[in-house]
Scaffold this motif. Structure first.
Motif, mmCIF file in Angstrom:
data_model
loop_
_atom_site.group_PDB
_atom_site.id
_atom_site.type_symbol
_atom_site.label_atom_id
_atom_site.label_comp_id
_atom_site.label_asym_id
_atom_site.label_seq_id
_atom_site.Cartn_x
_atom_site.Cartn_y
_atom_site.Cartn_z
ATOM 1 N N ILE A 81 0.928 -1.127 0.006
ATOM 2 C CA ILE A 81 0.053 0.234 0.161
ATOM 3 C C ILE A 81 0.883 1.325 -0.080
ATOM 4 N N LEU A 82 1.865 1.436 0.470
ATOM 5 C CA LEU A 82 2.944 2.440 0.525
ATOM 6 C C LEU A 82 4.019 2.343 -0.827
ATOM 7 N N PHE A 83 3.715 1.379 -1.581
ATOM 8 C CA PHE A 83 4.803 1.324 -2.786
ATOM 9 C C PHE A 83 4.113 1.798 -3.933
ATOM 10 N N ASP A 84 4.717 2.807 -4.884
ATOM 11 C CA ASP A 84 4.362 3.330 -5.892
ATOM 12 C C ASP A 84 4.973 2.522 -7.049
ATOM 13 N N GLU A 85 4.440 1.594 -7.682
ATOM 14 C CA GLU A 85 4.897 0.845 -8.912
ATOM 15 C C GLU A 85 5.136 1.584 -9.868
ATOM 16 N N LYS A 86 4.680 2.969 -10.263
ATOM 17 C CA LYS A 86 4.968 3.883 -11.227
ATOM 18 C C LYS A 86 6.127 4.679 -10.926
ATOM 19 N N HIS A 87 6.516 4.625 -9.651
ATOM 20 C CA HIS A 87 7.733 5.212 -9.526
ATOM 21 C C HIS A 87 8.571 4.482 -8.265
ATOM 22 N N LYS A 134 -7.253 -11.391 -12.075
ATOM 23 C CA LYS A 134 -6.633 -10.187 -12.256
ATOM 24 C C LYS A 134 -5.871 -9.693 -10.742
ATOM 25 N N GLU A 135 -6.278 -10.282 -9.612
ATOM 26 C CA GLU A 135 -5.711 -10.306 -8.600
ATOM 27 C C GLU A 135 -4.401 -10.811 -8.444
ATOM 28 N N ASN A 136 -4.256 -12.116 -8.826
ATOM 29 C CA ASN A 136 -3.042 -12.779 -8.946
ATOM 30 C C ASN A 136 -2.289 -12.014 -9.760
ATOM 31 N N SER A 137 -2.341 -11.585 -10.989
ATOM 32 C CA SER A 137 -1.432 -11.095 -11.745
ATOM 33 C C SER A 137 -1.085 -9.771 -11.450
ATOM 34 N N TYR A 138 -1.981 -9.115 -10.606
ATOM 35 C CA TYR A 138 -1.461 -7.969 -9.865
ATOM 36 C C TYR A 138 -0.379 -8.151 -8.943
ATOM 37 N N TRP A 139 -0.589 -9.005 -8.104
ATOM 38 C CA TRP A 139 0.592 -9.238 -7.190
ATOM 39 C C TRP A 139 1.941 -9.725 -7.772
ATOM 40 N N LEU A 140 1.840 -10.580 -8.919
ATOM 41 C CA LEU A 140 2.991 -10.978 -9.437
ATOM 42 C C LEU A 140 3.600 -9.543 -10.143
ATOM 43 N N ASN A 141 2.910 -8.724 -10.892
ATOM 44 C CA ASN A 141 3.286 -7.636 -11.463
ATOM 45 C C ASN A 141 4.254 -6.705 -10.342
ATOM 46 N N LEU A 142 3.351 -6.354 -9.236
ATOM 47 C CA LEU A 142 3.831 -5.520 -8.205
ATOM 48 C C LEU A 142 5.227 -6.020 -7.734
#
Length: 330
Positions: free
Chosen positions: A249-255, A311-319
């Motif tokens: 939640i405190l991680f910004d994947e865009k930056h 979608k949720e699993n793909s989200y965690w993998l990418n993050l």
């Protein structure tokens, strides 16, 4: 929820509670047990890997219902509720638990088995995972303070194994590393070697929620935040809580280049309430990296072994991959 696809989704989620057929009679019984208004309908919550979560809608109000996974024993369920109660008592903002005639835990017999569940007030809002909105500075400070409240709870619950927990990284990595891509495995193998050299006995332990990520923080229409889902709370190294917070939640994947400054901010904020030891501070960056590694490891396993393409699993993998920088390394 009336199409064939809807029925299949319900079937998959109801498998978690070993229940087939129409769930509505159960919900009508819940309304009676909790003395709620007349049952109207329900909405399945599609986020999460374990329990059967839904919004129960009555003629007047909405409520949140968590029907606990069938593998959880009665003692596990009581443990879960006790942790929530103690956390609320220490200032943690969690939706209010409702009581039925038998207390906070409700048991509804079905055939040879039973459905164990609890009900809370409904929070009119969404999680940060659903909105995709980043927390602002004020919200980040609030969450870190909530973490300190949880870590101050004098409770050492019976240990429950969580395959996603950082403390179980080495065991899970040895079991599942064959499912990783060569690029991911190269990075995570290095972390495993570093992690194996830590002296875990030197870490102060306490009650840790263990899963404060974007799907487990709700924001209501008034801007208030609520922490939910204490199902994997355990007695862990204290720094594990902050590491999980920082890899989600405190991680910004865009930056991702801002990750280090965010770590410094979180450490400074947390230590306004609970000072950390030098050893904790020295090991903290590694703990954060391993938190990202666990997302990659477990989401890959879910994808490759369990054919989980949600979608949720793909989200965690990418993050997790962005957090580790594997999208940018050769």
């Amino acid at each position: 929820m009336g199409t064939q696809d809807d029925a299949e989704v319900r079937r998959v989620f109801q498998k978690r509670i070993s229940f087939t057929g129409n769930v509505e009679p159960v919900l009508i019984e819940i309304c009676k047990r909790y003395k709620l208004d007349e049952y109207k309908s329900y909405e399945l919550i599609l986020i999460g890997y374990e329990d059967f979560n839904l919004i129960l809608k009555t003629r007047k109000d909405n409520y949140f219902v968590k029907i606990l996974a069938s593998y959880r024993t009665r003692a596990d369920c009581q443990r879960y509720i006790e942790i929530i109660k103690e956390s609320i008592a220490h200032g943690v903002q969690h939706p209010k638990l409702l009581k039925c005639s038998t207390g906070l835990l409700c048991c509804i017999k079905k055939g040879k088995g039973a459905l164990r569940l609890f009900v809370t007030e409904f929070i009119d809002g969404q999680s940060f995972y659903e909105t995709g909105i980043k927390v602002n500075n004020k919200e980040a400070k609030f969450l870190i303070r909530q973490v300190a409240f949880i870590n101050s709870v004098k409770l050492k619950p019976k240990f429950i194994y969580d395959s996603w927990a950082i403390s179980n990284f080495l065991k899970e990595y040895n079991k599942k590393k064959q499912y990783l891509s060569a690029k991911d495995r190269k990075v995570i193998d290095l972390l495993a070697k570093q992690f194996s050299r830590l002296s875990f006995g030197k870490f102060p332990h306490c009650l840790v929620h263990g899963d404060i990520h974007r799907a487990n923080v709700l924001k209501d229409k008034k801007g208030q935040l609520f922490i939910i889902d204490f199902s994997v709370a355990n007695y862990y190294p204290r720094i594990q809580e902050l590491a999980v917070l920082l890899c989600s939640i405190l991680f910004d994947e865009k930056h991702p280049e801002n990750a280090e400054s965010q770590r410094r901010f979180a450490l400074a904020e947390y230590q306004k309430y609970i000072p950390l030891t030098k050893y904790e501070l020295d090991c903290f960056s590694l703990y954060c990296d391993v938190a990202h590694a666990m997302h990659v490891l477990q989401a890959t396993y879910e994808q490759e072994k369990n054919r989980n393409t949600s979608k949720e699993n793909s989200y965690w993998l990418n993050l997790g991959r962005i957090g580790l920088g594997t999208n940018f390394r050769a």
